[in-house]
Design a protein around this motif. Structure first.
Motif, PDB file in Angstrom:
ATOM      1  N   THR A   1     -48.231 100.346 -12.635  1.00  0.00           N
ATOM      2  CA  THR A   1     -49.483 100.789 -13.246  1.00  0.00           C
ATOM      3  C   THR A   1     -50.602 100.499 -12.062  1.00  0.00           C
ATOM      4  OG1 THR A   1     -48.733 100.078 -15.128  1.00  0.00           O
ATOM      5  CG2 THR A   1     -51.222 100.301 -14.763  1.00  0.00           C
ATOM      6  N   CYS A   2     -51.499 101.433 -11.997  1.00  0.00           N
ATOM      7  CA  CYS A   2     -52.646 101.495 -11.068  1.00  0.00           C
ATOM      8  C   CYS A   2     -53.965 101.245 -11.608  1.00  0.00           C
ATOM      9  CB  CYS A   2     -52.747 102.658 -10.016  1.00  0.00           C
ATOM     10  SG  CYS A   2     -53.802 102.507  -8.720  1.00  0.00           S
ATOM     11  N   PRO A   3     -54.549 100.069 -11.841  1.00  0.00           N
ATOM     12  CA  PRO A   3     -55.820  99.944 -12.586  1.00  0.00           C
ATOM     13  C   PRO A   3     -56.835 100.887 -12.176  1.00  0.00           C
ATOM     14  CG  PRO A   3     -54.809  97.958 -11.840  1.00  0.00           C
ATOM     15  CD  PRO A   3     -54.221  98.838 -10.855  1.00  0.00           C
ATOM     16  N   HIS A   4     -57.118 101.027 -10.887  1.00  0.00           N
ATOM     17  CA  HIS A   4     -58.165 101.973 -10.475  1.00  0.00           C
ATOM     18  C   HIS A   4     -57.851 102.597  -9.238  1.00  0.00           C
ATOM     19  CE1 HIS A   4     -60.941  99.889 -12.980  1.00  0.00           C
ATOM     20  NE2 HIS A   4     -60.337  98.778 -12.705  1.00  0.00           N
ATOM     21  N   LYS A   5     -58.311 104.147  -9.015  1.00  0.00           N
ATOM     22  CA  LYS A   5     -57.932 104.853  -7.920  1.00  0.00           C
ATOM     23  C   LYS A   5     -58.503 104.179  -6.922  1.00  0.00           C
ATOM     24  CE  LYS A   5     -58.411 109.403  -7.903  1.00  0.00           C
ATOM     25  NZ  LYS A   5     -59.219 110.661  -7.661  1.00  0.00           N
ATOM     26  N   PRO A   6     -58.118 103.824  -5.630  1.00  0.00           N
ATOM     27  CA  PRO A   6     -58.660 103.468  -4.338  1.00  0.00           C
ATOM     28  C   PRO A   6     -59.770 104.209  -4.015  1.00  0.00           C
ATOM     29  CG  PRO A   6     -56.488 104.506  -3.897  1.00  0.00           C
ATOM     30  CD  PRO A   6     -56.784 104.156  -5.294  1.00  0.00           C
ATOM     31  N   GLN A   7     -60.825 103.207  -3.682  1.00  0.00           N
ATOM     32  CA  GLN A   7     -62.192 103.738  -3.191  1.00  0.00           C
ATOM     33  C   GLN A   7     -62.324 103.566  -1.751  1.00  0.00           C
ATOM     34  OE1 GLN A   7     -65.607 103.667  -5.359  1.00  0.00           O
ATOM     35  NE2 GLN A   7     -64.768 104.206  -7.536  1.00  0.00           N
ATOM     36  N   GLY A   8     -61.609 102.751  -0.999  1.00  0.00           N
ATOM     37  CA  GLY A   8     -61.654 102.437   0.183  1.00  0.00           C
ATOM     38  C   GLY A   8     -60.718 101.464   0.721  1.00  0.00           C
ATOM     39  N   SER A   9     -60.802 101.285   1.953  1.00  0.00           N
ATOM     40  CA  SER A   9     -59.671 100.496   2.935  1.00  0.00           C
ATOM     41  C   SER A   9     -58.683 101.517   3.066  1.00  0.00           C
ATOM     42  CB  SER A   9     -59.275  99.160   2.490  1.00  0.00           C
ATOM     43  OG  SER A   9     -58.536  99.392   1.271  1.00  0.00           O
ATOM     44  N   MET A  10     -57.413 101.032   3.220  1.00  0.00           N
ATOM     45  CA  MET A  10     -56.422 101.808   3.367  1.00  0.00           C
ATOM     46  C   MET A  10     -54.985 101.469   2.312  1.00  0.00           C
ATOM     47  SD  MET A  10     -55.730 101.672   7.545  1.00  0.00           S
ATOM     48  CE  MET A  10     -56.860 102.548   8.462  1.00  0.00           C
ATOM     49  N   VAL A  11     -55.365 100.500   1.356  1.00  0.00           N
ATOM     50  CA  VAL A  11     -54.416 100.052   0.265  1.00  0.00           C
ATOM     51  C   VAL A  11     -54.903 100.177  -0.811  1.00  0.00           C
ATOM     52  CG1 VAL A  11     -53.639  98.532   2.414  1.00  0.00           C
ATOM     53  CG2 VAL A  11     -55.319  97.809   0.901  1.00  0.00           C
ATOM     54  N   VAL A  12     -53.967 100.127  -1.942  1.00  0.00           N
ATOM     55  CA  VAL A  12     -53.979  99.754  -3.280  1.00  0.00           C
ATOM     56  C   VAL A  12     -53.158  98.834  -3.915  1.00  0.00           C
ATOM     57  CG1 VAL A  12     -52.520 101.734  -3.709  1.00  0.00           C
ATOM     58  CG2 VAL A  12     -54.278 101.248  -5.439  1.00  0.00           C
ATOM     59  N   LEU A  13     -53.640  98.046  -4.883  1.00  0.00           N
ATOM     60  CA  LEU A  13     -52.688  97.311  -5.652  1.00  0.00           C
ATOM     61  C   LEU A  13     -52.457  97.726  -6.865  1.00  0.00           C
ATOM     62  CD1 LEU A  13     -52.094  94.212  -4.398  1.00  0.00           C
ATOM     63  CD2 LEU A  13     -53.727  93.355  -5.869  1.00  0.00           C
ATOM     64  N   VAL A  14     -51.003  97.769  -7.139  1.00  0.00           N
ATOM     65  CA  VAL A  14     -50.532  98.190  -8.278  1.00  0.00           C
ATOM     66  C   VAL A  14     -49.625  97.069  -9.188  1.00  0.00           C
ATOM     67  CG1 VAL A  14     -50.510 100.483  -7.453  1.00  0.00           C
ATOM     68  CG2 VAL A  14     -48.494  99.110  -7.297  1.00  0.00           C
ATOM     69  N   LYS A  15     -49.715  97.114 -10.519  1.00  0.00           N
ATOM     70  CA  LYS A  15     -49.143  96.216 -11.144  1.00  0.00           C
ATOM     71  C   LYS A  15     -47.645  96.592 -11.361  1.00  0.00           C
ATOM     72  CE  LYS A  15     -49.204  93.435 -15.471  1.00  0.00           C
ATOM     73  NZ  LYS A  15     -49.182  92.131 -14.528  1.00  0.00           N
ATOM     74  N   LEU A  16     -46.732  95.669 -11.508  1.00  0.00           N
ATOM     75  CA  LEU A  16     -44.982  95.836 -11.332  1.00  0.00           C
ATOM     76  C   LEU A  16     -44.781  95.645 -12.969  1.00  0.00           C
ATOM     77  CD1 LEU A  16     -42.445  96.581 -10.055  1.00  0.00           C
ATOM     78  CD2 LEU A  16     -42.219  94.186  -9.235  1.00  0.00           C
ATOM     79  N   ASN A  17     -44.394  96.367 -13.658  1.00  0.00           N
ATOM     80  CA  ASN A  17     -44.049  96.349 -14.944  1.00  0.00           C
ATOM     81  C   ASN A  17     -42.574  95.891 -15.092  1.00  0.00           C
ATOM     82  OD1 ASN A  17     -46.795  97.285 -15.837  1.00  0.00           O
ATOM     83  ND2 ASN A  17     -46.198  99.203 -15.558  1.00  0.00           N
ATOM     84  N   LEU A  18     -42.073  94.649 -15.129  1.00  0.00           N
ATOM     85  CA  LEU A  18     -40.781  94.221 -15.152  1.00  0.00           C
ATOM     86  C   LEU A  18     -40.252  94.470 -16.231  1.00  0.00           C
ATOM     87  CD1 LEU A  18     -41.468  91.038 -13.091  1.00  0.00           C
ATOM     88  CD2 LEU A  18     -40.303  92.844 -11.996  1.00  0.00           C
ATOM     89  N   SER A  19     -40.832  94.625 -17.399  1.00  0.00           N
ATOM     90  CA  SER A  19     -39.970  94.769 -18.521  1.00  0.00           C
ATOM     91  C   SER A  19     -39.357  96.165 -18.647  1.00  0.00           C
ATOM     92  CB  SER A  19     -41.056  94.697 -19.888  1.00  0.00           C
ATOM     93  OG  SER A  19     -41.918  95.656 -19.531  1.00  0.00           O
ATOM     94  N   THR A  20     -39.647  97.077 -17.501  1.00  0.00           N
ATOM     95  CA  THR A  20     -38.989  98.493 -17.553  1.00  0.00           C
ATOM     96  C   THR A  20     -37.724  98.697 -16.821  1.00  0.00           C
ATOM     97  OG1 THR A  20     -40.113  99.330 -15.847  1.00  0.00           O
ATOM     98  CG2 THR A  20     -41.363  99.602 -17.836  1.00  0.00           C
ATOM     99  N   LEU A  21     -37.471  97.495 -16.088  1.00  0.00           N
ATOM    100  CA  LEU A  21     -36.346  97.594 -14.840  1.00  0.00           C
ATOM    101  C   LEU A  21     -35.381  96.557 -15.408  1.00  0.00           C
ATOM    102  CD1 LEU A  21     -38.752  97.036 -11.797  1.00  0.00           C
ATOM    103  CD2 LEU A  21     -37.467  99.199 -12.651  1.00  0.00           C
ATOM    104  N   GLU A  22     -34.068  97.007 -15.062  1.00  0.00           N
ATOM    105  CA  GLU A  22     -32.802  96.194 -15.204  1.00  0.00           C
ATOM    106  C   GLU A  22     -32.452  95.334 -13.873  1.00  0.00           C
ATOM    107  OE1 GLU A  22     -30.483  94.464 -17.545  1.00  0.00           O
ATOM    108  OE2 GLU A  22     -31.194  96.435 -18.565  1.00  0.00           O
ATOM    109  N   GLY A  23     -32.353  94.128 -13.991  1.00  0.00           N
ATOM    110  CA  GLY A  23     -31.636  93.115 -12.844  1.00  0.00           C
ATOM    111  C   GLY A  23     -32.651  93.191 -11.837  1.00  0.00           C
ATOM    112  N   ILE A  24     -34.179  93.120 -11.968  1.00  0.00           N
ATOM    113  CA  ILE A  24     -35.126  92.958 -11.056  1.00  0.00           C
ATOM    114  C   ILE A  24     -35.829  91.768 -11.851  1.00  0.00           C
ATOM    115  CG2 ILE A  24     -36.981  93.991  -9.718  1.00  0.00           C
ATOM    116  CD1 ILE A  24     -35.679  96.196  -9.647  1.00  0.00           C
ATOM    117  N   ASP A  25     -36.264  90.524 -11.117  1.00  0.00           N
ATOM    118  CA  ASP A  25     -36.968  89.500 -11.718  1.00  0.00           C
ATOM    119  C   ASP A  25     -38.379  89.443 -11.391  1.00  0.00           C
ATOM    120  OD1 ASP A  25     -34.481  88.773 -13.336  1.00  0.00           O
ATOM    121  OD2 ASP A  25     -33.704  87.759 -11.545  1.00  0.00           O
ATOM    122  N   ASP A  26     -38.609  89.719 -10.015  1.00  0.00           N
ATOM    123  CA  ASP A  26     -40.063  89.558  -9.517  1.00  0.00           C
ATOM    124  C   ASP A  26     -40.199  90.430  -8.600  1.00  0.00           C
ATOM    125  OD1 ASP A  26     -38.801  88.856  -7.167  1.00  0.00           O
ATOM    126  OD2 ASP A  26     -38.914  86.625  -7.848  1.00  0.00           O
TER     127      ASP A  26
END
Length: 424
Positions: free
Chosen positions: A342-367
């Motif tokens: 999940t990307c809370p906001h489209k990036p507006q600057g720099s070269m990077v973006v922070l996105v949230k990892l939704n672990l509840s959708t994944l099997e066998g991945i803890d973090d």
């Protein structure tokens, strides 16, 4: 010693360096070591590594620096004027050129004596953290943020207190938390604008509120503007120095990102302080004293700065920003197609973006670390785990790559999700 026996060795490494060694570089090295190799016994085919974890696009031709910058360095070398040691603070002509360059965006005029040259922005961070590391003092750092600040503070025994950046408010500073955290031992608050790792750009109004809050608390602002002017959204870049009549500001910056030359290691510390508060409180003397006992940026790079600033055409910057704007659109839209992100906001600057990892959708991945390790191994795609920048179970994705490479990398992340998705 008897019978020629060996006396016990009396030396050892500094263990504090191990505890302080939180770094993007270290995390990326760990992930690169996990990239699938042809003889590791795995069945995934070998493929080129796609690096979406590091803010260094110099391998891509569309991100090559301007020829005028290369010519300026060549001219400086061939002049034979810059083979010597440099004075404390740097070559005067370079300091003056940087002062004039930064003054374009300010209501006050900077002087050469306001500028101190450093070995990239990393050394600027090291210097300022060390300057503030008095016994019992503390500094306010953003969470998420750039790990170099915390690593250096740990090494210098400077207490760190974290304030949150609020994703639901476009990653603005939680100013109520700032006021609650600060006490009589707090020296400064650090902001990073445009943001690494979030990709947001603070508005004029929010920066003004930060300045007013800092003044109320009796602390100054360290504004990390290494990505200054690398903006491509609705919020224009506003330097924190605009508010120096309200609160004294130290600006950190470099040519690394704007000119796409991180290997040239030329950065600066700049005091925006029309009331002379840094001189009265000893901050300027501490900066100068640190500079007297540390290394300097290469003198010939300093010598090239006036020509670099004078001869770089605006089209170079506009071309880079155009690529970054298109890349930001791609990363924002393609992440919508990956249910575990999940990307809370489209990036507006720099070269990077922070996105949230939704672990509840994944099997066998803890973090986030496990996600990044598996992604590197199975898809040869490198993204940075959010824990590195202070936010567990988030990911920092760098989009400063050729656009087809970015699309391939995001498609690989989507394929990775589909392979590890929980059955509905």
């Amino acid at each position: 010693m008897e019978n020629g026996s060996q006396r016990k060795w009396q030396f050892g490494g500094n263990e504090e360096l191990n505890t302080a060694a939180i770094s993007v570089r270290g995390a990326l090295a760990m992930l690169m070591n996990n990239v699938n190799s042809p003889d590791d016994g795995d069945h995934h085919p070998q493929r080129p590594t796609i690096m979406l974890g590091r803010g260094d696009p110099t391998e891509f031709r569309s991100f090559w620096t301007t020829q005028s910058a290369v010519d300026a360095v060549t001219d400086a070398l061939q002049s034979f004027k810059f083979n010597s040691y440099c004075p404390t603070g740097g070559v005067l002509e370079a300091r003056r050129a940087i002062a004039e360059y930064l003054s374009r965006d300010l209501s006050h005029k900077l002087l050469a004596e306001d500028v101190y040259l450093t070995g990239g922005c990393t050394q600027a961070i090291e210097i300022m953290v060390s300057v503030l590391a008095r016994p019992g003092s503390n500094i306010l750092l953003p969470r998420p943020g750039y790990p170099q600040y915390e690593a250096r503070a740990s090494f210098d025994h400077l207490e760190v207190r974290h304030f949150d950046l609020l994703p639901e408010k476009g990653w603005e500073v939680d100013l109520d938390a700032v006021e609650a955290l600060a006490d009589h031992n707090t020296s400064a608050i650090v902001i990073i604008n445009p943001s690494n790792p979030c990709g947001n750009v603070f508005t004029h109004q929010h920066l003004e509120k930060i300045a007013e809050t800092a003044k109320k608390l009796g602390i100054f602002v360290i504004s990390d503007e290494v990505y200054g002017h690398l903006t491509f959204g609705s919020n224009p870049f506003v330097p924190m120095g605009k508010f120096s009549s309200t609160v004294p500001v130290i600006t950190l910056g470099s040519i690394s990102k704007t000119w796409i030359v991180p290997g040239w290691k030329l950065g600066w510390i700049v005091k925006n302080d029309p009331k002379g508060i840094f001189d009265k409180t000893g901050i300027v003397d501490s900066i100068k004293n640190y500079l007297d006992i540390t290394t300097d940026p290469a003198t010939f790079i300093q010598g090239a700065i006036p020509q670099i600033f004078e001869r770089t055409k605006e089209t170079f910057f506009s071309n880079i920003i155009g690529i970054m704007r298109e890349a930001a659109d791609i990363v924002y839209e393609m992440i919508k197609e990956i249910p575990c992100l999940t990307c809370p906001h489209k990036p507006q600057g720099s070269m990077v973006v922070l996105v949230k990892l939704n672990l509840s959708t994944l099997e066998g991945i803890d973090d986030d670390i496990q996600f990044c390790l598996k992604l590197a191994k199975e898809e040869s795609v490198i993204v940075l785990p959010g824990v590195t920048v202070g936010l567990k179970n988030w990911l920092r994705i760098t989009f400063a790559v050729e656009l087809p490479v970015l699309e391939d990398g995001l498609q690989s992340i989507k394929a990775f999700y589909q392979r590890h998705a929980k059955e509905q």
